[in-house]
Design an enzyme around this catalytic site. Structure first.
Site, PDB file in Angstrom:
ATOM      1  N   ASP A  33       0.861  -1.182   0.000  1.00  0.00           N
ATOM      2  CA  ASP A  33       0.000   0.000   0.000  1.00  0.00           C
ATOM      3  C   ASP A  33       0.898   1.232   0.000  1.00  0.00           C
ATOM      4  O   ASP A  33       2.106   1.145   0.237  1.00  0.00           O
ATOM      5  CB  ASP A  33      -0.882   0.003   1.257  1.00  0.00           C
ATOM      6  CG  ASP A  33      -1.760   1.245   1.341  1.00  0.00           C
ATOM      7  OD1 ASP A  33      -2.359   1.625   0.312  1.00  0.00           O
ATOM      8  OD2 ASP A  33      -1.836   1.865   2.420  1.00  0.00           O
ATOM      9  N   SER A  34       0.267   2.383  -0.229  1.00  0.00           N
ATOM     10  CA  SER A  34       1.006   3.634  -0.162  1.00  0.00           C
ATOM     11  C   SER A  34       1.435   3.947   1.268  1.00  0.00           C
ATOM     12  O   SER A  34       2.229   4.857   1.474  1.00  0.00           O
ATOM     13  CB  SER A  34       0.119   4.765  -0.689  1.00  0.00           C
ATOM     14  OG  SER A  34      -1.097   4.784   0.041  1.00  0.00           O
ATOM     15  N   CYS A  57      -4.186  -1.201  -2.168  1.00  0.00           N
ATOM     16  CA  CYS A  57      -4.319   0.251  -2.268  1.00  0.00           C
ATOM     17  C   CYS A  57      -5.229   0.492  -3.462  1.00  0.00           C
ATOM     18  O   CYS A  57      -4.959  -0.011  -4.562  1.00  0.00           O
ATOM     19  CB  CYS A  57      -2.937   0.860  -2.508  1.00  0.00           C
ATOM     20  SG  CYS A  57      -2.945   2.612  -2.900  1.00  0.00           S
ATOM     21  N   GLU A 101      -5.495   9.203   9.608  1.00  0.00           N
ATOM     22  CA  GLU A 101      -4.097   9.134  10.045  1.00  0.00           C
ATOM     23  C   GLU A 101      -3.864   9.913  11.337  1.00  0.00           C
ATOM     24  O   GLU A 101      -2.970   9.588  12.104  1.00  0.00           O
ATOM     25  CB  GLU A 101      -3.160   9.600   8.931  1.00  0.00           C
ATOM     26  CG  GLU A 101      -3.307   8.670   7.738  1.00  0.00           C
ATOM     27  CD  GLU A 101      -2.036   8.384   6.996  1.00  0.00           C
ATOM     28  OE1 GLU A 101      -1.070   9.123   7.150  1.00  0.00           O
ATOM     29  OE2 GLU A 101      -2.033   7.396   6.236  1.00  0.00           O
ATOM     30  N   CYS A 118     -11.277   3.340  -0.707  1.00  0.00           N
ATOM     31  CA  CYS A 118      -9.961   3.784  -0.252  1.00  0.00           C
ATOM     32  C   CYS A 118      -9.684   3.007   1.023  1.00  0.00           C
ATOM     33  O   CYS A 118     -10.580   2.822   1.857  1.00  0.00           O
ATOM     34  CB  CYS A 118      -9.987   5.295   0.028  1.00  0.00           C
ATOM     35  SG  CYS A 118      -8.489   5.881   0.849  1.00  0.00           S
ATOM     36  N   HIS A 161      -8.343   3.574   3.760  1.00  0.00           N
ATOM     37  CA  HIS A 161      -8.529   4.177   5.086  1.00  0.00           C
ATOM     38  C   HIS A 161     -10.001   4.212   5.513  1.00  0.00           C
ATOM     39  O   HIS A 161     -10.288   4.313   6.699  1.00  0.00           O
ATOM     40  CB  HIS A 161      -8.018   5.622   5.083  1.00  0.00           C
ATOM     41  CG  HIS A 161      -6.532   5.743   5.049  1.00  0.00           C
ATOM     42  ND1 HIS A 161      -5.779   5.263   4.015  1.00  0.00           N
ATOM     43  CD2 HIS A 161      -5.660   6.308   5.924  1.00  0.00           C
ATOM     44  CE1 HIS A 161      -4.497   5.530   4.252  1.00  0.00           C
ATOM     45  NE2 HIS A 161      -4.408   6.160   5.402  1.00  0.00           N
TER      46      HIS A 161
HETATM   47  N1  DGL Z   1      -4.095   3.744   0.091  1.00  0.00           N
HETATM   48  C1  DGL Z   1      -4.702   4.797  -0.678  1.00  0.00           C
HETATM   49  C2  DGL Z   1      -5.914   4.252  -1.428  1.00  0.00           C
HETATM   50  O1  DGL Z   1      -6.508   3.252  -1.047  1.00  0.00           O
HETATM   51  C3  DGL Z   1      -5.101   5.957   0.201  1.00  0.00           C
HETATM   52  C4  DGL Z   1      -3.957   6.797   0.697  1.00  0.00           C
HETATM   53  C5  DGL Z   1      -3.213   7.506  -0.426  1.00  0.00           C
HETATM   54  O2  DGL Z   1      -3.729   8.476  -1.004  1.00  0.00           O
HETATM   55  O3  DGL Z   1      -2.118   7.063  -0.732  1.00  0.00           O
HETATM   56  O4  DGL Z   1      -6.285   4.795  -2.418  1.00  0.00           O
END
Ligand code: DGL
Length: 267
Positions: A9-10, A72, A151, A183, A185
């Site tokens: 993931d990011s 992600c 976050e 997303c 989060h």
């Molecule tokens: N993990 C990213 C997503 O699911 C969210 C956080 C980001 O913008 O990197 O799109």
């Protein structure tokens, strides 16, 4: 087959997907990579997200993973198809499983999708949903403030209630009955979203559906680890180990001890 599964993931959001994989596939070892130095991906271009995702996949391949989960939404939307064509092991993302569940659960045919700016701009959820059922109307909305709220740990807070109301009033106006949390989060503020949208709106968590699809895929390809054992989880990040560990401890069902920093730009 007992090689680990790579999950990336990011940053920390993909831990919601890792958590579901741990629950649904308790015999699988995992190698998790969170690109904490370069987060967010959600406001970046396809070119950049593809470059970052390729570097992470190259790193995960050095860990002899048998399959990869792009945990992600943004990377799944912008990089998955290209990468799938470049590697010899299976890779799945979170978008297709989420889209499928939205189609299966809507009764009114009005589906909402929320995600980062890049995911919404890519139109990928709309494409998958309408490929499955062209009678469905899809309403999408980018909710960029949700990621920093999560976050910062503001999961139950007046500020989050307020922002949820601002972003989601359109979803109420369009009377969506199935809302994709597109997303990583967003499942962490699902209670706030549910309170605002009401009991009759089904919230689709692609993390849950992805773990289900992963199990099906591993079974079909005879890659499932059927040996009962205590699974091993390894964590790697590109920066900020302490912040990662404290977030991971609040999300995962197990304690995170060792997390290693990787120079991801060198892959
Ligand atoms: N993990 C990213 C997503 O699911 C969210 C956080 C980001 O913008 O990197 O799109």
């Amino acid at each position: 087959m007992n090689n680990p599964i790579g999950v990336f993931d990011s940053g920390v959001g993909g831990l919601t997907v890792a958590r579901e994989i741990m629950r649904q596939l308790p015999n699988e070892d995992l190698v998790y990579f969170g690109d904490t130095a370069r987060v967010p991906y959600g406001s970046k271009s396809k070119k950049t997200v593809l470059k970052y995702s390729r570097q992470i996949v190259r790193f995960l391949l050095t860990k002899n993973v048998k399959a990869i989960v792009a945990a992600c939404n943004t990377a799944s939307a912008l990089a998955l198809d290209e990468i799938a064509a470049e590697i010899d092991i299976p890779i799945i993302g979170v978008v297709k499983p989420g889209a499928k569940m939205a189609v299966e659960t809507t009764k009114t045919g009005n589906v909402g999708v929320i995600g980062t700016e890049s995911t919404v701009k890519s139109g990928i959820y709309n494409d998958y949903i309408r490929e499955l059922n062209s009678d469905i109307t899809v309403v999408s909305k980018a909710c960029p403030l949700f990621v920093p709220l999560v976050e910062e740990g503001l999961l139950e807070d007046r500020v989050t209630d307020d922002i949820v109301g601002r972003y989601l009033h359109e979803m109420k106006e369009y009377k969506v009955d199935s809302l994709v949390l597109g997303c990583t989060h967003y499942p962490l503020i699902r209670n706030t979203i549910k309170r605002y949208m009401g009991e009759n709106v089904n919230l689709v968590n692609p993390a849950f559906e992805t773990a289900k699809s992963l199990k099906e895929m591993l079974t079909e390809q005879k890659l499932l680890n059927e040996e009962m054992h205590k699974p091993q989880y390894e964590y790697y990040v590109s920066d900020g180990v302490d912040k990662f560990i404290s977030f991971a401890d609040s999300v995962l069902p197990c304690r995170v001890t060792d997390t290693t920093v990787v120079d991801i730009e060198s892959y």
